[in-house]
Write a protein that holds these residues in place. Structure first.
Motif, PDB file in Angstrom:
ATOM      1  N   LEU A 164      24.776   3.396 -15.904  1.00  9.54           N
ATOM      2  CA  LEU A 164      24.708   2.060 -15.316  1.00  9.54           C
ATOM      3  C   LEU A 164      24.005   1.099 -16.273  1.00  9.54           C
ATOM      4  N   GLY A 165      24.700   0.028 -16.617  1.00  8.68           N
ATOM      5  CA  GLY A 165      24.117  -0.949 -17.531  1.00  8.68           C
ATOM      6  C   GLY A 165      24.009  -2.341 -16.967  1.00  8.68           C
ATOM      7  N   LEU A 166      24.783  -2.624 -15.880  1.00 13.33           N
ATOM      8  CA  LEU A 166      24.822  -3.981 -15.354  1.00 13.33           C
ATOM      9  C   LEU A 166      25.023  -3.949 -13.849  1.00 13.33           C
ATOM     10  N   VAL A 167      24.212  -4.709 -13.118  1.00  6.92           N
ATOM     11  CA  VAL A 167      24.382  -4.902 -11.677  1.00  6.92           C
ATOM     12  C   VAL A 167      24.490  -6.402 -11.432  1.00  6.92           C
ATOM     13  N   ILE A 168      25.533  -6.806 -10.720  1.00 11.70           N
ATOM     14  CA  ILE A 168      25.749  -8.220 -10.397  1.00 11.70           C
ATOM     15  C   ILE A 168      25.725  -8.365  -8.884  1.00 11.70           C
ATOM     16  N   ILE A 169      24.926  -9.287  -8.380  1.00  7.99           N
ATOM     17  CA  ILE A 169      24.904  -9.603  -6.950  1.00  7.99           C
ATOM     18  C   ILE A 169      25.396 -11.040  -6.803  1.00  7.99           C
ATOM     19  N   ASP A 170      26.634 -11.175  -6.355  1.00  2.00           N
ATOM     20  CA  ASP A 170      27.213 -12.507  -6.178  1.00  2.00           C
ATOM     21  C   ASP A 170      26.775 -13.077  -4.837  1.00  2.00           C
ATOM     22  N   GLU A 171      26.585 -14.400  -4.785  1.00  2.00           N
ATOM     23  CA  GLU A 171      26.074 -15.075  -3.574  1.00  2.00           C
ATOM     24  C   GLU A 171      24.785 -14.389  -3.117  1.00  2.00           C
ATOM     25  N   GLU A 172      23.835 -14.286  -4.036  1.00  2.00           N
ATOM     26  CA  GLU A 172      22.643 -13.476  -3.797  1.00  2.00           C
ATOM     27  C   GLU A 172      21.785 -13.993  -2.648  1.00  2.00           C
ATOM     28  N   HIS A 173      22.026 -15.208  -2.203  1.00  2.00           N
ATOM     29  CA  HIS A 173      21.223 -15.780  -1.129  1.00  2.00           C
ATOM     30  C   HIS A 173      21.608 -15.259   0.245  1.00  2.00           C
ATOM     31  N   GLU A 174      22.737 -14.576   0.363  1.00  2.00           N
ATOM     32  CA  GLU A 174      23.276 -14.238   1.674  1.00  2.00           C
ATOM     33  C   GLU A 174      22.396 -13.240   2.419  1.00  2.00           C
ATOM     34  N   TRP A 175      22.187 -13.518   3.723  1.00  2.00           N
ATOM     35  CA  TRP A 175      21.370 -12.635   4.553  1.00  2.00           C
ATOM     36  C   TRP A 175      22.047 -11.295   4.790  1.00  2.00           C
ATOM     37  N   THR A 176      23.363 -11.194   4.561  1.00  2.00           N
ATOM     38  CA  THR A 176      24.069  -9.928   4.778  1.00  2.00           C
ATOM     39  C   THR A 176      23.656  -8.855   3.779  1.00  2.00           C
ATOM     40  N   TYR A 177      22.949  -9.219   2.730  1.00  2.00           N
ATOM     41  CA  TYR A 177      22.433  -8.200   1.809  1.00  2.00           C
ATOM     42  C   TYR A 177      21.234  -7.449   2.401  1.00  2.00           C
ATOM     43  N   LYS A 178      20.758  -7.880   3.545  1.00  2.00           N
ATOM     44  CA  LYS A 178      19.666  -7.180   4.227  1.00  2.00           C
ATOM     45  C   LYS A 178      20.241  -6.320   5.342  1.00  2.00           C
ATOM     46  N   GLN A 179      19.893  -5.041   5.336  1.00  2.00           N
ATOM     47  CA  GLN A 179      20.309  -4.142   6.415  1.00  2.00           C
ATOM     48  C   GLN A 179      19.574  -4.557   7.689  1.00  2.00           C
ATOM     49  N   GLN A 180      20.322  -4.905   8.747  1.00  2.00           N
ATOM     50  CA  GLN A 180      19.714  -5.450   9.955  1.00  2.00           C
ATOM     51  C   GLN A 180      19.429  -4.396  11.011  1.00  2.00           C
ATOM     52  N   GLU A 181      20.198  -3.327  11.033  1.00  2.00           N
ATOM     53  CA  GLU A 181      20.026  -2.297  12.039  1.00  2.00           C
ATOM     54  C   GLU A 181      19.970  -0.939  11.363  1.00  2.00           C
ATOM     55  N   GLY A 182      19.464   0.044  12.104  1.00  2.00           N
ATOM     56  CA  GLY A 182      19.396   1.383  11.547  1.00  2.00           C
ATOM     57  C   GLY A 182      18.250   1.518  10.562  1.00  2.00           C
ATOM     58  N   SER A 183      18.303   2.558   9.769  1.00  2.00           N
ATOM     59  CA  SER A 183      17.235   2.852   8.820  1.00  2.00           C
ATOM     60  C   SER A 183      17.857   3.400   7.539  1.00  2.00           C
ATOM     61  N   PRO A 184      17.325   2.939   6.391  1.00  2.00           N
ATOM     62  CA  PRO A 184      16.236   1.981   6.165  1.00  2.00           C
ATOM     63  C   PRO A 184      16.745   0.537   6.193  1.00  2.00           C
ATOM     64  N   ARG A 185      15.873  -0.386   6.565  1.00  2.00           N
ATOM     65  CA  ARG A 185      16.253  -1.799   6.613  1.00  2.00           C
ATOM     66  C   ARG A 185      15.922  -2.451   5.267  1.00  2.00           C
ATOM     67  N   TYR A 186      16.707  -2.053   4.283  1.00  2.00           N
ATOM     68  CA  TYR A 186      16.447  -2.475   2.910  1.00  2.00           C
ATOM     69  C   TYR A 186      17.156  -3.795   2.614  1.00  2.00           C
ATOM     70  N   HIS A 187      16.704  -4.460   1.570  1.00  2.00           N
ATOM     71  CA  HIS A 187      17.411  -5.623   1.032  1.00  2.00           C
ATOM     72  C   HIS A 187      18.028  -5.199  -0.290  1.00  2.00           C
ATOM     73  N   ALA A 188      19.329  -5.438  -0.444  1.00  2.00           N
ATOM     74  CA  ALA A 188      20.031  -4.985  -1.646  1.00  2.00           C
ATOM     75  C   ALA A 188      19.460  -5.613  -2.910  1.00  2.00           C
TER      76      ALA A 188
END
Length: 880
Positions: free
Chosen positions: A460-484
């Motif tokens: 792995l050399g590159l990770v791109i998060i497009d529209e990084e502001h979106e709240w959908t990158y946060k896990q809302q239910e279940g476990s773990p409730r991580y932010h991507a």
């Protein structure tokens, strides 16, 4: 003898590993999946670490390996530990983010009758009420333990005789059910008998030794797909000659053989089903095998979600000066990281290592702030091209599954055959195969929503998060409730990869980190428009804000303002396309009796039911319960039921009435439940099979449709006044993003925003395309109140079926946390609440929140386990 620290797939919320001995001759390395004994059961586990010493004297042996190849890399093992510690989540929950679909198998409790139980069942079945029992029956003491006696002497279903009793009816039925099936899973027993007290009866039979219990894991939910193939054995020249000979024979058998052999000569092997369709009968197959022409063998087939899709290769576009500067900065970082030795936690992290709240160095994390239509995707593609040249691979995240098809197409055109897609809507088999194909290094780039971050992409050399502001990158239910985004920062630190965060409306916290040097800011301030086969700088779409109060005063009761209605008609007359945005599904937000004011609510959730005209039903958008629209008020019996509020279904209905002849298309969750539904809707609109697209936030992100010249926001007020500190930022982002869908072609574009609060700062900033004005307002507000990025939050939620009990437990937790805060001397930690959740009852459970605010609010929770019923959301994206 070495030992292994294993994360076990147990039901308990455990943040620890368990120590097991590695028996000879088993060879175990970190990352491997194993079977381990856990109490009376055998469970799955992942080896987190191998040590030479055990911390305990009494340890048990690992039973077997599940897969000889490690399932997690050292970096992923370290990441799982860090996520578990930071998000206060069970360790195996964090590990399972990185495992293939269908890996987790629940333990089954299996019941079978003992020999004595068989004898008792036989005799109990022969006894009638009042008859005495013979040999093999329960003794008086055994019956008492089994619950068979009432008041010490009266048996529930049979009579006493010689101090012995017959089995109670419930136990007799359970025992007979088990005997009939030989072996029964406990859940199957409950479903099959459908009577009260099944588990209690089974427990009594277990205690008296009439049945016994064992455990095994459920069958795998998915396995590799194996398809029988007919494979050619002889050289092609010999086969072609045989085909010519057979064609000279007029018999049907010879012709069938010729057709099959010719296709085998072309392809080498054929699935047996295809060969059968060509005329391969069992007799012909036997002859071909006997004569040595062909053989049948099982072939593992990859279930590829992109199978059958071909994208014409597209050369790189010429980059503008700002794009070139951004690409050069990212590529320079890629080259430095690719050439540097990997240090730190790559080989595994000790349990004490914690995910720090401070972000990583700005040398390898870039915030690409580009206005809508500024060519961010071309920057991504150029960076990926350089990463591939350096022998590296990439992961690209998009905020919604709906954006996956368009993103896959753009990357597939530049990297044909090297793109994999992974998301939760894929069939289990496809997800399973893609995971293994990615692990084997088959693809240059993996594309998908937040879960794709944990794909086992090697090098792995590159990770791109497009529209990084979106709240959908946060896990809302279940476990773990991580932010991507947070997880990606740490993954890139562990692997030496470069992280690129792209957005036209960056998260306020991300922009703050770019200002303080934690991220490196790259800007694309100009929109690029197509012109004569190239691109040229162009203006952002003009934005008009319509005050709906003025529309009402003028007598306009339509959902379309006079300005919006006129603009839609002009666009349609010119053969252009229109997008109408409303972030609410359904036909009406709720229905209300005009006589008594009654509003039907969900019986399980404390929310009004939304009316959906196509289903003629009231639907809860939280638990999906539904009921018919009442003809009369259930409270007063009145017949004046009024629909209140708007949804996308109503907007589509009104658009058809207002703009006769216009072809409409709707894009929301209600019409995208089938496979490939997002792709089908996008393809129809791109091919101009519809003139007006009506949708929720799904249409606000990332879509590039050149014929769209007008975007209308039906109501900008829906999310504007929510009781959440991010409400203004969220409203601005949504409005600016949906506005960015207009004017991406040579004809330019226009945006009309309808609102009752035109002077709100978020709407004023969106109308001027002024992100920095919004940022200044938000950052000052948060600095005063200590909200992120100036402090961190943890939201604790307690849920219970009893309203008073839930409130009491929340109050008790708040008191306990204040005591613990004072004991630890955490002077800068605020304990806020308890307060009811924004939706106080959800799926039958009453919910109360306690919020922690401070520099490290999780510190007060890290060394203690939350009681049952509590969930912790570290760094929540909303306090609703």
């Amino acid at each position: 003898m070495p030992y292994a620290e294993v994360a076990v797939n147990a039901a308990a919320p455990l943040r620890q590993t368990f120590t097991y001995r590695i028996p000879a001759p088993l060879s175990v390395v970190p990352g491997q999946a194993v079977y381990v004994p856990f109490g009376a059961r055998t469970l799955q586990g992942i080896v987190m670490e191998v040590t030479e010493e055990a911390g305990f004297r009494a340890v048990r042996d690992i039973e077997a390996l599940i897969d000889p190849q490690p399932m997690l890399s050292p970096a992923h093992l370290a990441l799982a530990r860090l996520l578990s510690d930071y998000y206060l989540a069970p360790l195996f929950d964090c590990v399972s983010l990185m495992l293939p679909a269908g890996f987790k198998r629940r333990p089954l409790a299996l019941l079978r009758a003992t020999e004595r139980g068989k004898d008792v069942a036989l005799r109990a079945g022969a006894l009638s009420h009042g008859e005495t029992k013979g040999a093999g029956a329960l003794s008086h003491d055994e019956a008492e333990r089994a619950g068979g006696l009432s008041h010490g002497e009266t048996e529930r279903t049979g009579a006493l005789s010689h101090g012995e009793v017959a089995l109670p009816e419930s136990q007799r039925r359970v025992l007979e059910y088990v005997l009939e099936r030989g072996e029964v899973e406990s859940e199957e027993l409950r479903r099959g008998l459908k009577m009260r007290g099944v588990q209690a009866a089974a427990g009594s039979l277990l205690r008296t030794g009439l049945i016994e219990r064992s455990y095994r894991l459920a069958r795998p939910a998915v396995t590799p797909k194996v398809v029988p193939h007919v494979r050619l054995l002889r050289p092609e020249e010999e086969v072609r000659a045989e085909v010519r000979r057979l064609r000279g024979d007029a018999s049907s058998l010879a012709l069938r053989r010729a057709v099959v052999l010719e296709r085998l000569a072309d392809e080498g092997a054929l699935p047996r089903a295809r060969a059968r369709a060509l005329g391969l009968t069992p007799a012909v197959l036997r002859d071909l095998q006997a004569e040595g022409w062909a053989a049948v063998e099982d072939v593992t087939v990859v279930r590829d979600p992109l199978s059958g899709r071909a994208y014409a290769q597209r050369p790189p576009s010429a980059l503008m000066a700002d794009q070139r500067a951004a690409v050069e900065a990212i590529c320079a970082a890629l080259e430095v990281r690719a050439g540097a030795l990997t240090h730190g936690r790559e080989g595994g992290a000790p349990e004490a290592v914690r995910l720090k709240p401070d972000p990583p160095s700005g040398d390898s994390v870039f915030l690409l702030h580009g206005v809508t239509g500024s060519g961010k995707t071309e920057v991504y593609l150029a960076a990926l091209e350089r990463a591939v040249t350096l022998g590296k691979r990439a992961i690209v995240l998009v905020p919604e599954i709906s954006l996956t098809p368009q993103t896959v197409r753009r990357f597939g055109e530049r990297f044909p055959g090297q793109v994999a897609v992974m998301h939760s809507e894929l069939p289990l088999g496809e997800h399973f195969d893609m995971w293994h194909e990615v692990r084997d290094g088959r693809y240059a780039v993996v594309i998908g929503p937040r879960g794709a971050l944990f794909a086992p992409q090697p090098d792995l050399g590159l990770v791109i998060i497009d529209e990084e502001h979106e709240w959908t990158y946060k896990q809302q239910e279940g476990s773990p409730r991580y932010h991507a985004r947070r997880a990606a920062e740490e993954l890139c630190q562990l692997t030496g990869a470069v992280l690129v965060l792209g957005s036209a409306t960056p998260d306020v916290e991300s922009h703050f980190r770019a200002q303080d040097g934690s991220y490196r800011l790259l800007e694309l301030p100009q929109r690029l428009l197509p012109a004569d086969g190239a691109v040229t700088p162009g203006p952002l779409p003009e934005v008009e804000v319509v005050d709906l109060r003025s529309e009402l005063k003028a007598g306009n009761r339509s959902i379309f303002s006079r300005s919006l209605a006129g603009a839609v008609r002009r666009a349609l007359d010119a053969g252009e396309q229109v997008m109408l945005f409303l972030n609410r599904r359904g036909t009406a937000a709720f229905v209300q009796c005009r006589d008594c004011g009654h509003v039907p609510e969900c019986r399980q959730c404390a929310v009004a039911l939304t009316y959906h005209l196509p289903e003629a039903a009231l639907v809860c958008h939280y638990c999906r319960r539904r009921r018919p629209l009442p003809a009369a008020c259930p409270q007063c019996g009145g017949g004046r039921i009024r629909q209140v509020g708007l949804g996308t279904e109503r907007v589509e209905e009104e658009a058809r009435l207002a703009f006769r002849g216009a072809r409409t298309l709707r894009w929301d969750r209600d019409v995208t439940r089938g496979r490939d539904a997002h792709e089908a809707i996008l393809a129809r609109f791109l091919s101009h099979e519809a003139d007006i697209l009506i949708g929720t936030q799904m249409i606000a992100k990332g879509l590039d449709i050149p014929l769209v010249t007008l975007v209308g926001v039906i109501s900008a007020d829906i999310a504007l006044h929510l009781p959440d500190f991010r409400a203004g930022e969220r409203a601005f982002q949504l409005l600016e993003q949906v506005a960015g869908r207009a004017g991406r072609g040579p004809k330019g574009g226009r945006v009309i925003i309808q609102t009752y609060t035109p002077d709100h700062y978020a709407i004023e900033a969106a109308a001027a395309h002024d992100y920095h004005a919004l940022y200044r307002r938000e950052i000052e507000f948060r600095r005063r109140l200590g909200y992120p990025p100036f402090g961190r939050l943890v939201r604790l939620t307690y849920a219970h079926t009893g309203a008073a009990y839930a409130q009491g437990q929340a109050a008790m937790m708040a008191r306990r946390l204040k005591v613990e805060r004072d004991r630890l001397g955490l002077a800068n930690l605020d304990v806020l609440g308890p307060s009811p959740a924004f939706v106080p009852r959800l799926r039958g459970r009453w919910r109360w929140n306690v919020v922690l605010r401070g520099n490290d609010p999780a510190a007060v929770l890290r060394d203690t386990a939350l009681p049952r019923g509590w969930t912790a959301d570290v760094d929540p994206v909303s306090l609703l």
